[in-house]
Design a protein around this motif. Structure first.
Motif, short mmCIF file in Angstrom:
data_model
loop_
_atom_site.label_atom_id
_atom_site.label_comp_id
_atom_site.label_asym_id
_atom_site.label_seq_id
_atom_site.Cartn_x
_atom_site.Cartn_y
_atom_site.Cartn_z
N LYS A 86 0.70 -1.28 -0.06
CA LYS A 86 0.03 -0.07 -0.07
C LYS A 86 0.85 1.09 0.05
O LYS A 86 0.43 2.45 -0.25
N GLN A 97 -5.61 1.74 -10.50
CA GLN A 97 -6.50 0.93 -9.94
C GLN A 97 -6.30 0.20 -8.51
O GLN A 97 -6.76 -0.08 -7.70
N HIS A 128 -4.46 1.52 -6.07
CA HIS A 128 -4.43 2.22 -5.10
C HIS A 128 -5.83 3.15 -4.75
O HIS A 128 -5.83 3.81 -3.88
N ARG A 129 -6.40 3.54 -5.86
CA ARG A 129 -7.88 4.18 -5.76
C ARG A 129 -8.97 3.33 -6.27
O ARG A 129 -8.61 2.54 -7.21
N LEU A 130 -10.19 3.60 -5.49
CA LEU A 130 -11.24 2.83 -6.18
C LEU A 130 -11.97 3.68 -7.19
O LEU A 130 -12.66 4.53 -7.15
N ILE A 131 -11.49 3.41 -8.65
CA ILE A 131 -12.23 4.21 -9.48
C ILE A 131 -12.37 3.29 -10.75
O ILE A 131 -11.83 2.04 -11.04
N LYS A 132 -13.37 3.57 -11.62
CA LYS A 132 -13.66 2.89 -12.57
C LYS A 132 -12.65 2.90 -13.90
O LYS A 132 -11.96 3.81 -13.89
N LYS A 133 -12.64 1.79 -14.76
CA LYS A 133 -11.41 1.84 -15.70
C LYS A 133 -11.79 2.97 -16.59
O LYS A 133 -10.66 3.53 -17.12
N CYS A 137 -0.29 8.57 -8.25
CA CYS A 137 -1.04 8.56 -7.04
C CYS A 137 -0.70 9.47 -6.12
O CYS A 137 -0.95 9.36 -4.84
#
Lengths: 319, 325
Positions: free
Chosen positions: B87, B119, B121-126, B172
Motif C-alpha cells: 500500500k 486501480q 491504489h484508488r477505487l475508480i472505474k476503468k 497516485c
C-alpha cells in the motif's frame, strides 16, 4: 591529409520475407571531411546520429553504400586484399563496452598475443612487445595470467587499449572509450589517452556523446545529427563560438558542475512519436527542434558551408 | 520535520562463494525532509541503488537487514508486512528506475500499466482511470497522448519511456519520489528535459525527491542537499553548495578533481583518484574504506570510521577533514 572522406553515405536495409531490401535507414549522409596526421578528431552526437557507423567505416569494418574514403590518396575499399590487410594493421579500434569485447575464455596474455600472431610478428619478439605495452598502459606483469572477468571496468579498458596499440598502429578509433566507466576511473583513462598520444605518433578519432571528453582530448570536432555533419571546426572555436543551433543546444544541455544553479530550464513539448515532416520533404533534420528557425528553413535543404576559416556549418541562418 | 529517517541502516549480502557476509550498506544515517531535493552521489558499487531500493523494502533475496530502521511517518518500513508495504509502494513512495525498458512491462500497453497503478491504489472505474492516464501523459509533455496510450514500451523512444515511468510514479500523488539514475541512459538534451519535468512536478505536487546519480553536474544543478557514498558508507553530507564547493572529505575532493575543468582557456583534469572502488566482498570493514586510495591518509586513519557532525546539517566521515587544503 591522412584520411579524406568524400561524400560517404551508408544506408542499412531491413530485409523482408523474401530477403529483398525493404525501406532503408540512412545512417550517414554525404559525409565529407579530412583528417590530418596527428589530429585528434572528436565525433559528437546523440544516440542514432551515426557516429559509431562512421568510426567503423574509418577502420574498414563497414563498407559505405556510396562515396570514397581515401587513406594516403588511395581508396581503402578498392585496395587489393593484401594492401587492405596492411591498412588494417595500421589502424585500430577500441570498443565501447570493455565487458563484451573480450573472449571470456582467453587470458590477458593470449588476448595480447592474438594481434601479434595475426600481424605476423616473429615469435621471439612477441613477449617483449607485450611487456612494453602493459607498462605503457599501467598494467602489472601478474595481470597477464588472469582472465578478463577478474578485472574492474577501468582495468579492462586498459587491456583493450593495450590490445589495440600493441601493433603500433598509426590511426586509432575509440568508440565511447570511457562512457561505461566511473568518474574517478574515467579521469585516469583520459589521462592515459593523453600520455599515449604524447608518446607515440598516433592519429585518433574519439567518438563520444559526452562533450567534455571531446573538448578535453580533441583538437578538431565534428557534430553529427541524423547522419549529417552539422558543424565542423577546431574544438576551441566550436566550444567558444558554437554556430549551429543544435551544437548550442548540446552545449547548453550538458549538466555542469560550474553552471549557475538558479537558471530555469524551459520545457518544450517532446518530439511527437509520429514521423516528421522534415524527413518526408527534404529539409533540415533539426527543423522541428530548432528554436532559431527561419521561414526559409521550411523551403530548402541546407548545404554545409564554410562560415569562418576552418569552421563549417550546415544551417540556413548563415547563408 | 523529517519525512523519512534512515537510522543506522546496515544491510548484509551473503556470498555463497566466499562463505561470508559483506556489508553493502554500513551504518547509513540520513533524513529526507519535506519538499526537499536530496541527491545521493557515488561511483558504481557504492551502494546508492541498494539504498534507494531498501527504502521500498525491495531487497534482493541474498540480502538481509542486519540492523537499523527506515522510519516513514513513524512507521518502520522494514517491519511492515508484504500487504502493508504494497500500500505504501507506488502510493506514498514512488520510484523511477534507471532503465525504463526493463522496468516497464513489455507485454502491456502504456495505458494498461498506468491504469493498473491507479486501480491498485484508488477505487475508480476503468474508464475514469483511462481519462486520468491521458491527462498524466499530457502532464509529462507528451504530444498526442492518445497515440502513446496504446503503444507497447518497445515502440517508444528512451525519452518517452522515461516520461511514461514518471507519469506512473506521480499518478497516485506520492509524498516521496525516488529517482534512481533517471537519465543515465538518455542523451543530454533529453536528460535536460526530463530533469526539468521532474523539477516542475516537484513545485506543483509538493513531494520530496531523492535523486540517485553518479553525475555531479546533475546533482549540482538539481539538488538542495547531497549525500556522498563510498563502499556502502556515507562519506559526507550537507547542503549541495557546501559539499561541492567546499568539500571536507578527500573522496569528495577527488571526485570533483576528476572532472575536466576550465582553467583559463583549456580544459584540465586536475588530479583525480588513483585505483578503483573495491568489489563488495573486499570492502575494508574496520578502517576507512577510502584509505587504500587516499592521498591524505595518516596513521590515525587506521581505526573504525565515524560519521561526525561538523556543522548544522553537515556530516563528514574522515579523521583528516579538509587535510588537502
Amino acid at each position: 591529409m591522412l584520411f579524406q572522406a568524400e561524400n560517404i553515405c551508408k544506408t542499412f536495409y531491413k530485409r523482408n520475407f523474401f530477403r529483398l531490401k525493404d525501406a532503408g535507414l540512412e545512417a550517414l549522409k554525404d559525409i565529407k571531411f579530412g583528417i590530418q596526421d596527428r589530429d585528434i578528431i572528436g565525433i559528437v552526437g546523440e544516440t542514432g546520429s551515426g557516429k559509431s557507423t562512421l568510426g567503423r567505416i574509418f577502420v574498414g569494418l563497414e563498407k559505405p553504400s556510396s562515396g570514397f574514403l581515401y587513406h594516403n590518396n588511395s581508396n581503402i575499399f578498392k585496395l587489393s586484399k593484401k594492401d587492405f590487410r596492411e591498412f588494417q594493421k595500421s589502424t585500430s579500434f577500441i570498443f565501447q563496452d570493455p565487458y563484451s569485447s573480450f573472449n571470456p575464455k582467453m587470458k590477458v596474455l593470449d588476448i595480447l598475443f592474438e594481434p601479434l600472431i595475426l600481424g605476423g610478428i616473429e615469435r621471439v619478439k612477441r613477449k617483449d612487445m607485450v611487456d612494453e605495452i602493459i607498462e605503457n598502459v599501467g598494467l602489472k606483469n601478474d595481470d597477464l595470467g588472469k582472465f578478463p572477468y577478474q578485472f574492474s571496468g577501468g582495468q579492462r579498458q586498459r587491456i583493450a587499449i593495450a590490445r589495440s596499440l600493441i601493433l603500433k598502429p598509426k590511426f586509432l578509433v575509440a568508440d565511447e572509450p570511457v562512457s561505461s566507466l566511473d568518474l574517478s576511473v574515467k579521469a585516469q583513462i583520459l589521462k592515459l589517452f593523453e600520455e599515449i598520444y604524447a608518446k607515440s605518433d598516433l592519429t585518433m578519432m574519439i567518438i563520444s556523446h559526452d562533450l567534455s571528453i571531446v573538448e578535453y582530448l580533441c583538437n578538431k570536432s565534428i557534430v553529427l545529427y541524423k547522419g549529417l555533419i552539422m558543424e565542423e571546426a577546431l574544438t576551441d572555436s566550436i566550444f567558444a563560438n558554437p554556430l549551429h543551433p543544435y551544437t548550442r543546444l548540446l552545449i547548453e544541455s550538458a549538466p555542469s558542475l560550474y553552471s549557475d544553479r538558479a537558471k530555469d530550464v524551459k520545457l518544450e513539448a517532446f518530439e511527437s512519436p509520429i514521423n516528421l515532416e522534415s524527413a518526408k520533404l527534404k529539409l533540415c533534420p533539426f527543423l522541428e527542434r530548432c528554436k532559431l528557425k527561419l521561414d526559409k528553413c521550411r523551403e530548402s535543404f541546407p548545404e554545409i558551408i564554410e562560415v569562418e576559416s576552418n569552421h563549417r556549418v550546415r544551417c540556413l541562418r548563415y547563408i | 520535520m523529517a519525512l523519512l529517517d534512515v537510522e543506522n541502516l546496515t544491510l548484509g549480502f551473503y556470498s555463497e562463494k566466499n562463505k561470508k557476509w559483506s556489508k553493502v550498506l554500513n551504518d547509513v544515517n540520513f533524513s529526507l525532509y519535506e519538499n526537499e531535493f536530496l541527491g545521493i552521489v557515488g561511483e558504481s558499487g557504492s551502494g546508492k541503488t541498494i539504498l534507494a531500493n531498501s527504502i521500498l523494502n525491495l531487497i534482493p533475496k541474498q540480502g538481509k537487514i542486519v540492523s537499523g530502521s527506515i522510519l516513514f511517518k513513524d512507521r518502520d518500513i522494514l517491519k511492515l508486512t508484504e500487504d502493508q508495504i504494497r500500500k505504501v509502494r507506488g502510493k506514498d513512495i514512488a520510484i523511477i528506475f534507471q532503465d525504463p525498458m526493463s522496468s516497464l512491462h513489455p507485454l502491456l500497453t502504456v495505458k494498461d500499466q498506468i491504469v493498473e497503478t491507479l486501480q491498485a491504489h484508488r477505487l475508480i472505474k476503468k474508464s475514469d482511470a483511462v481519462e486520468i492516464a491521458m491527462n498524466l501523459l499530457r502532464d509529462v509533455k507528451i504530444d498526442r497522448p492518445e497515440l502513446v496510450l496504446n503503444k507497447y514500451p518497445f515502440m517508444l523512444s528512451g525519452g518517452i519511456r522515461q516520461r511514461v515511468m514518471i507519469a506512473i510514479s506521480i499518478s497516485c500523488g506520492p509524498e516521496i519520489v525516488i529517482a534512481d539514475e533517471p537519465t543515465t541512459a538518455l542523451d543530454v538534451t533529453v536528460q535536460r528535459d526530463i530533469l526539468a519535468l521532474i523539477k516542475g512536478f516537484k513545485k506543483n505536487l509538493n513531494f520530496s525527491l531523492m535523486l540517485v546519480s553518479h553525475d555531479l553536474g546533475v546533482i549540482w544543478e538539481n539538488t538542495d542537499r547531497v549525500v556522498v557514498m563510498y563502499c556502502g558508507r556515507i562519506m559526507e553530507s550537507g547542503k549541495t553548495e557546501d559539499v561541492l564547493r567546499n568539500p571536507l572529505h578527500p573522496y569528495t575532493f577527488g571526485l570533483l578533481s576528476s572532472i575536466p575543468r576550465k582553467t583559463g582557456k583549456k580544459l584540465e583534469i586536475l588530479k583525480g583518484i588513483r585505483g578503483s572502488i573495491p568489489s563488495l566482498h573486499d570492502f575494508p570493514e574496520h578502517i576507512c574504506p577510502f584509505l587504500p586510495r587516499c592521498d591524505f591518509a595518516t596513521e590515525k586513519c587506521n581505526r573504525p570510521l565515524l560519521l561526525e557532525q561538523v556543522d548544522r546539517d553537515r556530516f563528514v566521515a574522515c579523521f583528516n577533514k579538509g587535510a588537502f587544503k
